[in-house]
Design a protein around this motif. Structure first.
Motif: not given
Length: 483
Positions: A308-310, A312-313, A316, A381, A385, A409
């Motif tokens: 994950y983009d921790q 921005n996601d 997560y 997305r 996000m 994800r």
């Protein structure tokens, strides 16, 4: 015999009671309203007791340190799935997934056996009949993707499932071929397509519709390698005016829980507090189905968390709970917990708008339409996000890689087992997944923390073993998978 144990109208408490009471209970079914009530008894159908998906993939990780310090947090039965045991599953007292899905199949067969003989509105009769066919097809699809070889032309003559299309308890339990099993699923889908309902009923998303069937078939054709048909069905499903993506930016905080010694506060979002009265109506559903995890602890692996983009996601931020092990009195080591609905009991597994977008994206990527594949992924997305960052792909292989990463994800645990199996037999070696465990020696009776052992998921174990109780009860009709 155990294939056909169900509750409700035809509660069976052993063969003797079945033989004594079944004719009486059959005679009590008089109206189509009674059969419709079976379909609307949603708890029978929406839960999948899929321990494999929770414990047997690389989305899950139970480290040696975690287990050694907290052995009471894990049951020996669940650990059999974690280390891909064969003997442990064969020797278990029961197989919850096998029993629950055949319970649904029996209920569908009960409806179909009586649907033409009851009184009531013809339109209701037609709808309930379509529901029953779809229920049966869906359960067979779940079962064939656990207990049989992956879909591949070379596997079509291998063992499939027992085909149960009547309520006759003396019917054969001999396993059909894999081809016969898939043909049976498609035949049921053809019957379900006769439903007059085009779109999802937001009040009863567990009822079949044309859009639900298209969503399911976008999955089916992706798994069978027919990418053109997968895209076609995805586009039909995405024309829905009822099912819709949830913008995760709109989620609000849920109840926080504070623990002492040492002090920590776990912050959940609102979805964690949702019970069935709310999560049955999750607006992304085409058809309501959930994996049910009685332990309430989906334990995300380090690799899953790192995907994950921790920053921005929102998947997560909202669903991966730091120190979530405190919910189970685990203090050390600090361990994450993935939680979606009902305090971590339920994770969506039925077809959703998100999944259909990913099915379409993957099929496009595998057809070398990288730009269109990214367009489909980015629709998703945009709703996931905090700061939207569009994905782009340089070529076919990059597009496949990025779509599959997004798929992991979006649907951790619930679809990973299915994907591991199908990736292993397709024509794209780069997507193959190796699953290994650095753990301890696990036997049927216990875990020896003094004996480290490495486990690897091999292709033979892509097929779950049939439970020994089922084989014994079949009196030789059920054949075990080869190991």
């Amino acid at each position: 015999m155990k294939l056909y144990i169900i509750t409700g109208i035809i509660l069976l408490a052993g063969c003797k009671k079945y033989l004594e009471e079944e004719p009486k209970k059959q005679a009590s079914i008089q109206t189509v309203t009674q059969l419709e009530a079976l379909v609307d008894n949603a708890p029978i159908f929406y839960e999948e007791a899929d321990i494999t998906s929770v414990y047997s993939t690389d989305d899950n990780e139970i480290t040696k340190d975690l287990y050694k310090k907290n052995p009471g947090a894990f049951t020996i039965d669940n650990m059999q799935y974690y280390v891909f045991s064969v003997d442990g599953l064969v020797g278990a007292a029961a197989d919850a997934l096998w029993n629950a899905e055949f319970k649904k199949i029996f209920t569908a067969n009960l409806i179909l056996a009586n649907i033409e003989n009851v009184t009531g509105d013809q339109a209701v009769r037609a709808r309930v009949k379509a529901d029953a066919y779809f229920i049966r097809a869906y359960s067979y699809w779940v079962l064939v993707n656990h207990y049989c070889a992956p879909y591949l032309e070379a596997n079509m003559n291998s063992m499939g499932l027992p085909i149960k299309n009547t309520i006759d308890y003396t019917g054969s339990l001999k396993r059909a071929t894999l081809k016969e099993t898939y043909d049976f699923i498609l035949a049921d889908i053809a019957e379900a397509k006769k439903t007059a309902y085009d779109d999802v009923d937001p009040r009863r998303a567990w009822r079949v519709s044309q859009k639900a069937i298209s969503a399911f078939m976008s999955r089916y054709y992706l798994f069978t390698g027919d990418y053109d048909k997968s895209i076609e069905e995805a586009n039909k499903a995405l024309a829905t005016t009822t099912a819709k993506l949830v913008d995760y930016k709109t989620l609000i905080p849920g109840r926080s829980i504070t623990y002492a010694n040492p002090a920590v506060t776990l912050n959940y979002n609102e979805l964690n507090d949702w019970v069935a009265a709310k999560f049955l109506y999750w607006s992304e559903f085409y058809y309501t189905r959930y994996i049910y995890n009685g332990s309430q602890w989906f334990i995300p692996s380090a690799a899953l968390l790192a995907s994950y983009d921790q920053a921005n996601d929102l998947r997560y931020k909202n669903l991966m709970i730091p120190n979530g092990g405190r919910r189970f009195s685990v203090v050390e080591p600090a361990t994450y917990r993935y939680t979606m609905f009902s305090d971590g009991r339920n994770a969506p597994s039925g077809p959703t708008v998100a999944e259909v977008l990913l099915n379409k994206a993957e099929a496009l990527a595998r057809k070398n339409e990288a730009g269109a594949a990214m367009d489909a992924v980015n629709i998703l997305r945009l709703k996931r996000m905090s700061t939207y960052i569009a994905l782009a792909a340089t070529d076919k292989n990059d597009a496949i890689k990025k779509v599959l990463e997004e798929r992991r994800r979006e649907m951790p645990f619930v679809m990973r087992w299915y994907d591991i199996r199908r990736f292993s037999v397709n024509d794209h070696p780069a997507d193959d997944i190796a699953v290994t465990r650095d753990f301890f020696n696990v036997s049927i009776t216990g875990i020896d923390v003094n004996t480290p052992k490495t486990y690897t998921l091999d292709s033979k174990r892509y097929l779950l073993p049939l439970n020994g109780v089922e084989i014994d009860a079949s009196k030789g009709q059920l054949t075990q998978n080869p190991y």
